[in-house]
Motif scaffolding. Sequence first.
Motif, PDB file in Angstrom:
ATOM      1  N   ASN A 196     -10.935  -3.424   6.593  1.00 61.22           N
ATOM      2  CA  ASN A 196     -11.519  -4.170   7.889  1.00 61.22           C
ATOM      3  C   ASN A 196     -10.546  -5.567   8.077  1.00 61.22           C
ATOM      4  O   ASN A 196     -10.986  -6.518   8.885  1.00 61.22           O
ATOM      5  CB  ASN A 196     -12.824  -4.541   7.591  1.00 61.22           C
ATOM      6  N   ASN A 197      -9.368  -5.816   7.113  1.00 64.00           N
ATOM      7  CA  ASN A 197      -8.633  -6.985   7.380  1.00 64.00           C
ATOM      8  C   ASN A 197      -7.290  -6.553   8.126  1.00 64.00           C
ATOM      9  O   ASN A 197      -6.544  -5.749   7.403  1.00 64.00           O
ATOM     10  CB  ASN A 197      -8.472  -7.319   5.634  1.00 64.00           C
ATOM     11  N   GLU A 198      -7.123  -7.169   9.086  1.00 64.24           N
ATOM     12  CA  GLU A 198      -5.831  -6.750   9.898  1.00 64.24           C
ATOM     13  C   GLU A 198      -4.598  -6.940   9.253  1.00 64.24           C
ATOM     14  O   GLU A 198      -3.837  -6.210   9.151  1.00 64.24           O
ATOM     15  CB  GLU A 198      -5.867  -7.860  11.143  1.00 64.24           C
ATOM     16  N   GLU A 199      -4.505  -8.340   8.434  1.00 69.31           N
ATOM     17  CA  GLU A 199      -3.212  -8.429   7.637  1.00 69.31           C
ATOM     18  C   GLU A 199      -2.801  -7.073   6.677  1.00 69.31           C
ATOM     19  O   GLU A 199      -1.878  -6.469   6.456  1.00 69.31           O
ATOM     20  CB  GLU A 199      -3.380  -9.486   6.855  1.00 69.31           C
ATOM     21  N   LEU A 200      -3.944  -6.844   5.945  1.00 72.93           N
ATOM     22  CA  LEU A 200      -3.879  -5.639   4.946  1.00 72.93           C
ATOM     23  C   LEU A 200      -3.786  -4.355   5.529  1.00 72.93           C
ATOM     24  O   LEU A 200      -2.808  -3.617   5.128  1.00 72.93           O
ATOM     25  CB  LEU A 200      -5.239  -5.433   3.879  1.00 72.93           C
ATOM     26  N   LEU A 201      -4.349  -3.836   6.723  1.00 69.61           N
ATOM     27  CA  LEU A 201      -4.001  -2.901   7.381  1.00 69.61           C
ATOM     28  C   LEU A 201      -2.566  -2.807   8.121  1.00 69.61           C
ATOM     29  O   LEU A 201      -2.033  -1.574   8.105  1.00 69.61           O
ATOM     30  CB  LEU A 201      -5.158  -2.760   8.567  1.00 69.61           C
ATOM     31  N   ALA A 202      -2.044  -3.879   8.441  1.00 70.78           N
ATOM     32  CA  ALA A 202      -0.639  -4.012   8.861  1.00 70.78           C
ATOM     33  C   ALA A 202       0.256  -3.376   7.956  1.00 70.78           C
ATOM     34  O   ALA A 202       1.243  -2.663   8.225  1.00 70.78           O
ATOM     35  CB  ALA A 202      -0.267  -5.092   9.580  1.00 70.78           C
ATOM     36  N   ASN A 203      -0.019  -3.514   6.745  1.00 69.15           N
ATOM     37  CA  ASN A 203       0.741  -3.566   5.454  1.00 69.15           C
ATOM     38  C   ASN A 203       0.345  -2.338   4.526  1.00 69.15           C
ATOM     39  O   ASN A 203       0.819  -2.236   3.359  1.00 69.15           O
ATOM     40  CB  ASN A 203       1.204  -4.735   4.863  1.00 69.15           C
ATOM     41  N   TRP A 204      -0.691  -1.566   5.190  1.00 68.68           N
ATOM     42  CA  TRP A 204      -1.445  -0.511   4.445  1.00 68.68           C
ATOM     43  C   TRP A 204      -0.475   0.395   3.506  1.00 68.68           C
ATOM     44  O   TRP A 204      -0.873   0.839   2.325  1.00 68.68           O
ATOM     45  CB  TRP A 204      -2.570   0.073   5.167  1.00 68.68           C
ATOM     46  N   ASP A 205       0.497   1.063   4.245  1.00 69.57           N
ATOM     47  CA  ASP A 205       1.536   1.855   3.591  1.00 69.57           C
ATOM     48  C   ASP A 205       2.160   1.538   2.461  1.00 69.57           C
ATOM     49  O   ASP A 205       2.497   2.339   1.678  1.00 69.57           O
ATOM     50  CB  ASP A 205       2.212   2.632   4.644  1.00 69.57           C
ATOM     51  N   ASN A 206       2.385   0.202   2.293  1.00 74.50           N
ATOM     52  CA  ASN A 206       3.271  -0.161   1.536  1.00 74.50           C
ATOM     53  C   ASN A 206       2.453  -0.827  -0.022  1.00 74.50           C
ATOM     54  O   ASN A 206       3.090  -1.322  -0.757  1.00 74.50           O
ATOM     55  CB  ASN A 206       3.984  -1.592   1.929  1.00 74.50           C
TER      56      ASN A 206
END
Length: 512
Positions: A282-292
């Motif tokens: 639910n955190n946009e910053e984490l979500l954007a970088n999730w695959d890494n």
Amino acid sequence: MEPIGLKNKKKMRNILFIVFFILVLLTIRIGYLQFFKGKELQTLAYEQQVQERAVNAKRGTIYDATGKYILAVSSTAYTVSVNPTNIKQEDKEKVTKALCNIFELDYETVLKKVKKRSSIETIVKQIEKDKADELRQWLINNNITTGVNIDEDSKRYYPYRNLASQVIGFCGGDNQGLDGVEAKYDDILSGKAGSISKATDAVGKDIGTDGENYEPATDGESLILSIDMTIQSIAEKYLEEACIDNKCTDGGNIVIMNPKNGNILAMATYPSYNLNEPYTINNEELLANWDNIEQAEKTKSLQAMWRNKAISDTYEPGSVFKLITASSALEEGITDTDNEGEFCCTGSITVANARIKCWRYYRPHGSESLRQALMNSCNPVFIGLGQKLGVDTYFKYLNKFGLLNKTGVKLPGEANSIFIKQEKAGPVELATISFGQRFEITPIQLVTAVSSIANGGTLITPRIVTSTINPTTGEVTELPVEKKGEVISKETSEKVLSMMESVVAERNWKKC
Ligand SMILES: [Zn+2]
């Protein structure tokens, strides 16, 4: 006629010997199959001839306190499985291709399952009806009548998405509860699966209805929560506003409890998450970088998101704890609410050579009654009361208020308080505890303790589920309210409540 010559006799003996030798070998082989491999082969034969598939039970629905709002419900979905031995060799690749196209699966993985020497392999679970229909049509068009099963299954759906997410929790791929109420009440909600077993002949063809055995599933019971949809929504709205306005980087929580029966009317944690997608951060910053992000880090972030702060996080309560000190002192008869000039705040108090300040040390509160001290939130007065009570009596009340144990609310992951051990608590520790500092409790522990003051003195176990509904009869069974015992008298309770009212209704202070 020529008599049997010596040469022929020898030949005959050799033949007999060879036959005898073969017989011995065969006997050994039979013995081996019978005694050593018997069980394994029997299982294999059974698996080839009897195919068993589960009939899933319908998981119970979760309602809010009013019964009007559905918070969690199971809708129909489908599971596709294959009986590899029943799919013709020449069809295997064709079937695999179709399964992969319709359900967007990996070809090699599916092919391995379709070619496996096993009786049943699950291909995909919890698929929607349109996809199931697509497969059904393909099977008809391609005249494939055995080996691919489409069974009714169910899928959990949360109509209000983020509402009370950390309380309700979610389910896994097998509809098993993994968190919140879904996990804690899994036994009641899940019911009991039934089965279809089907006997077939050696090549996997049906041998008619005689060989079919259908055992129906027992559906799970539904639950009515104490959570009131309207109150929960309001709590969540204001919690979000407060967390954003105050830049609470670690989020926040609200608990609203009915002190009379322990019903939790609202339990909100911010930030919440969408129960229909519990593995989407639910955190946009984490979500954007999730695959890494590394797997361990992902797990940690998800667990933090699922965490019900109201029961799993501890914090230092501060001045609200003066209510506990005041209640204990009143109950022990060492003070009263309105003795004028009973206390005098000089801006600080010395405890075992340590000077502990009042929050308003720069302009001391002066002469106060207990009521005024509570209204002023005057530290020295409560430190003084703690000293009069002493460590043993003070800890007796901590225990009576339920603050040394978990509340027993039926939710997973409840934490306990962190207090210094009674035998190690000296005068300074007692002083700080008396006005709410240097220890940690959970929000649910505090709400439960204060509820006992509000309800006339009884400690009640907080609860989230108030009743269950039988899936067949619709009969509602109320769950009992669990009373743990008397903490303070009714008289003390009324005195403290009257002072609490003054805190919000009046303002008052006088000079010594
Ligand atoms: Zn003061």
